[in-house]
Enzyme design. Structure first.
Site, PDB file in Angstrom:
ATOM      1  N   ASP A  37     -62.259  35.117 -62.341  1.00 48.83           N
ATOM      2  CA  ASP A  37     -61.691  33.845 -62.789  1.00 48.83           C
ATOM      3  C   ASP A  37     -60.672  34.019 -63.918  1.00 48.83           C
ATOM      4  OD1 ASP A  37     -63.418  34.623 -64.705  1.00 48.83           O
ATOM      5  OD2 ASP A  37     -64.470  32.699 -64.878  1.00 48.83           O
ATOM      6  N   HIS A 206     -41.515  56.019 -61.187  1.00 51.61           N
ATOM      7  CA  HIS A 206     -42.196  54.802 -61.646  1.00 51.61           C
ATOM      8  C   HIS A 206     -43.559  55.121 -62.255  1.00 51.61           C
ATOM      9  CE1 HIS A 206     -39.626  51.659 -59.310  1.00 51.61           C
ATOM     10  NE2 HIS A 206     -39.027  52.149 -60.372  1.00 51.61           N
ATOM     11  N   ASP A 223     -38.784  54.221 -70.566  1.00 49.23           N
ATOM     12  CA  ASP A 223     -38.012  53.168 -69.900  1.00 49.23           C
ATOM     13  C   ASP A 223     -38.759  51.877 -70.189  1.00 49.23           C
ATOM     14  OD1 ASP A 223     -36.660  51.448 -68.245  1.00 49.23           O
ATOM     15  OD2 ASP A 223     -36.690  52.756 -66.491  1.00 49.23           O
ATOM     16  N   ASP A 234     -33.245  46.299 -70.084  1.00 48.91           N
ATOM     17  CA  ASP A 234     -33.736  47.448 -69.308  1.00 48.91           C
ATOM     18  C   ASP A 234     -33.115  48.713 -69.898  1.00 48.91           C
ATOM     19  OD1 ASP A 234     -34.651  49.191 -67.408  1.00 48.91           O
ATOM     20  OD2 ASP A 234     -33.466  48.380 -65.747  1.00 48.91           O
ATOM     21  N   HIS A 313     -32.026  58.328 -57.312  1.00 49.62           N
ATOM     22  CA  HIS A 313     -31.918  56.848 -57.365  1.00 49.62           C
ATOM     23  C   HIS A 313     -30.485  56.379 -57.591  1.00 49.62           C
ATOM     24  CE1 HIS A 313     -31.616  57.071 -61.745  1.00 49.62           C
ATOM     25  NE2 HIS A 313     -32.682  57.856 -61.764  1.00 49.62           N
ATOM     26  N   HIS A 317     -28.143  48.474 -61.405  1.00 50.30           N
ATOM     27  CA  HIS A 317     -28.449  47.237 -60.683  1.00 50.30           C
ATOM     28  C   HIS A 317     -28.074  46.053 -61.551  1.00 50.30           C
ATOM     29  CE1 HIS A 317     -31.930  47.162 -63.376  1.00 50.30           C
ATOM     30  NE2 HIS A 317     -32.067  48.445 -63.104  1.00 50.30           N
ATOM     31  N   HIS A 324     -34.346  43.573 -62.041  1.00 50.88           N
ATOM     32  CA  HIS A 324     -33.496  43.844 -60.880  1.00 50.88           C
ATOM     33  C   HIS A 324     -33.078  42.470 -60.386  1.00 50.88           C
ATOM     34  CE1 HIS A 324     -35.926  47.802 -60.277  1.00 50.88           C
ATOM     35  NE2 HIS A 324     -35.070  47.888 -61.257  1.00 50.88           N
ATOM     36  N   GLU A 348     -27.591  54.060 -65.283  1.00 52.85           N
ATOM     37  CA  GLU A 348     -28.770  54.876 -65.555  1.00 52.85           C
ATOM     38  C   GLU A 348     -28.817  56.195 -64.773  1.00 52.85           C
ATOM     39  OE1 GLU A 348     -32.443  53.022 -64.000  1.00 52.85           O
ATOM     40  OE2 GLU A 348     -31.233  51.233 -63.647  1.00 52.85           O
ATOM     41  N   TYR A 352     -33.985  65.091 -62.751  1.00 50.61           N
ATOM     42  CA  TYR A 352     -35.447  65.239 -62.733  1.00 50.61           C
ATOM     43  C   TYR A 352     -35.811  66.563 -62.082  1.00 50.61           C
ATOM     44  CZ  TYR A 352     -34.535  60.279 -63.234  1.00 50.61           C
ATOM     45  OH  TYR A 352     -34.032  59.081 -63.647  1.00 50.61           O
ATOM     46  N   ARG A 370     -33.546  60.548 -68.225  1.00 58.20           N
ATOM     47  CA  ARG A 370     -32.726  59.401 -67.790  1.00 58.20           C
ATOM     48  C   ARG A 370     -32.221  58.719 -69.054  1.00 58.20           C
ATOM     49  NH1 ARG A 370     -35.902  57.235 -64.505  1.00 58.20           N
ATOM     50  NH2 ARG A 370     -36.933  55.538 -65.628  1.00 58.20           N
ATOM     51  N   GLU A 372     -30.315  55.046 -70.004  1.00 61.60           N
ATOM     52  CA  GLU A 372     -29.969  53.770 -69.351  1.00 61.60           C
ATOM     53  C   GLU A 372     -29.499  52.741 -70.373  1.00 61.60           C
ATOM     54  OE1 GLU A 372     -33.326  51.810 -67.464  1.00 61.60           O
ATOM     55  OE2 GLU A 372     -31.976  50.610 -66.217  1.00 61.60           O
TER      56      GLU A 372
HETATM   57  N1  GLY Z   1     -36.850  49.853 -65.384  1.00 55.79           N
HETATM   58  C1  GLY Z   1     -36.546  49.828 -64.015  1.00 55.79           C
HETATM   59  C2  GLY Z   1     -35.203  50.325 -63.750  1.00 55.79           C
HETATM   60  O1  GLY Z   1     -34.643  51.043 -64.545  1.00 55.79           O
HETATM   61  O2  GLY Z   1     -34.594  49.989 -62.775  1.00 55.79           O
HETATM   62 MN    MN Z   2     -32.781  49.888 -64.497  1.00 56.68          MN
HETATM   63 MN    MN Z   3     -35.114  51.024 -66.591  1.00 61.68          MN
END
Ligand code: GLY
Ligand code: MN
Ligand code: MN
Length: 407
Positions: A37, A206, A223, A234, A313, A317, A324, A348, A352, A370, A372
């Site tokens: 609940d 992720h 991140d 982000d 990747h 975005h 996103h 970004e 890796y 990374r 970003e």
């Molecule tokens: N934090 C998700 C991305 O970088 O797209």
């Molecule tokens: Mn991102």
């Molecule tokens: Mn990110």
């Protein structure tokens, strides 16, 4: 703050595009059970919020256009003392009528029957959601202000993480430091689950477990970005646990940083996102060839997707109400949209390298990087909205809590 008049303008623009003799229906986000609940904190559906600024669950919107005349309905949950005792105050119909410029405000109980009745007369405009997504592509001044506010809070959080004494602490402790800053500064939530990935964990894109002890000599990829008044940030930074980058870490970090800066500089109206992607792939591949990570001709390697093993990747975005952002990348003819003033996107790049990859020089194994940033497209160029967040090797090392090396 987004003004009431801006929401009204959005609805007017939306209604202009609504097909004649048709209708559009939107529902608020559903509440979600976490377990038994207990519920997750409620967050309004982004399109619903974009059109209204209304944050309550159990609400609906109906728009109709008949002989070019439009009518808009907002349905809100009825005020009930018992419900309010447990779950908090509701605006109710009378107050919603005053605060939102809808032609009609009704209680949610009436939604089903009115929908049924209207459906006998009107078709549903199947482009309605897509039309909102298209509107969300270009951010207004007020939206950019909120995105900037979110980024500013996120900046404080990342700087706190850089300064935090990390050796032998756990990833979740660092996550707590970051999210403390989010909450402390009025951010209701993170914009997505924070990734605090040390050492080889950074090679899981992720990774959200955030449960490993931070080891002297490793890097941590963070991140993390807060949401402020429904607008996302982000940001990724990759920093050393002990305050100093090792030589090998510096070499890879410099490649990624150099690429990131070059790609950001390419941003201006009429540039395509795929151009940014292609250039990123070329620059990263060349950098990796130089370091003996990839072997061969860069064009051939890219053609055969060999670089994707280390950079799997996209370059970025759209970002806005969602991290996103639910905005299109192509037009109705399936042609890619070009960048335009008012768009916000992330940049970004990353590299890796799994700890188990025996094909790569040993010193690079187990490193994931990374970087970003969040970029606004301006009239002739761009603005890096997160440029104040430390990212040069020197700035990060200077900011680190202490310099304890194991080199
Ligand atoms: N934090 C998700 C991305 O970088 O797209
Ligand atoms: Mn991102
Ligand atoms: Mn990110």
């Amino acid at each position: 703050m987004i003004k009431k008049s801006e929401y009204k303008q959005r609805r007017d623009r939306f209604l202009k595009k609504l097909k004649n003799n048709s209708m559009a229906i939107f529902s608020s986000a559903k509440t979600k059970t976490r377990s038994n609940d207990t519920e997750y904190p409620y967050r309004q559906d982004s399109n619903f919020y974009y059109l209204t600024g209304f944050k309550e669950d159990n609400s609906y919107l109906i728009f109709i256009k008949e002989n070019q005349k439009t009518k808009s309905f907002l349905f809100v949950k009825k005020k009930e003392a018992k419900d309010e005792l447990w779950h908090g105050k509701r605006l109710g119909r009378q107050e919603a009528k005053k605060r939102f410029s809808f032609d009609k405000v009704l209680i949610s109980k009436k939604f089903k029957s009115l929908k049924k009745e209207l459906k006998t007369k009107f078709k549903i405009d199947e482009n309605a959601s897509h039309n909102i997504s298209k509107m969300r592509l270009i951010k207004s001044k007020a939206e950019i202000k909120l995105i900037k506010k979110a980024i500013n809070i996120t900046k404080i959080a990342h700087h706190r993480a850089i300064r935090f004494d990390k050796i032998d602490k756990n990833e979740y402790e660092l996550q707590a430091e970051i999210e403390y800053v989010f909450k402390k500064n009025g951010s209701y939530s993170d914009a997505y689950t924070s990734i605090v990935a040390s050492g080889d964990n950074a090679n899981t894109l992720h990774y959200i477990e955030n449960k490993q002890v931070l080891v002297d000599g490793d890097l941590i990829l963070i991140d993390a970005g807060c949401e402020y008044e429904y607008y996302a940030s982000d940001i990724t930074r990759t920093i050393p646990v002990n305050g100093r980058f090792s030589q090998a870490q510096k070499e890879l970090y410099s490649i990624v940083l150099d690429v990131e800066k070059k790609i950001i500089k390419m941003i201006k109206p009429n540039v395509k996102r795929t151009t940014l992607q292609k250039n990123t792939e070329i620059l990263l591949t060349k950098g990796m060839i130089e370091k003996g990570i990839l072997k061969g001709n860069y064009k051939k390697l890219i053609k055969n997707n060999k670089h994707k093993k280390y950079y799997p990747h996209g370059i970025g975005h759209w970002m806005g109400l969602d991290v996103h952002d639910d905005a299109p990348y192509k037009d109705k003819n399936n042609k890619e949209l070009k960048l335009q003033k008012g768009m916000v996107l992330t940049i970004e790049p990353g590299i890796y390298i799994s700890k188990d990859d025996k094909t790569v020089p040993k010193k690079f194994r187990g490193i994931g990087i990374r970087i970003e940033d969040d970029i606004l497209v301006t009239k002739n160029s761009y603005k890096n909205l997160s440029s104040k967040i430390a990212k040069s090797i020197n700035d990060i090392e200077t900011m680190c809590y202490k310099y304890k090396t194991n080199q």
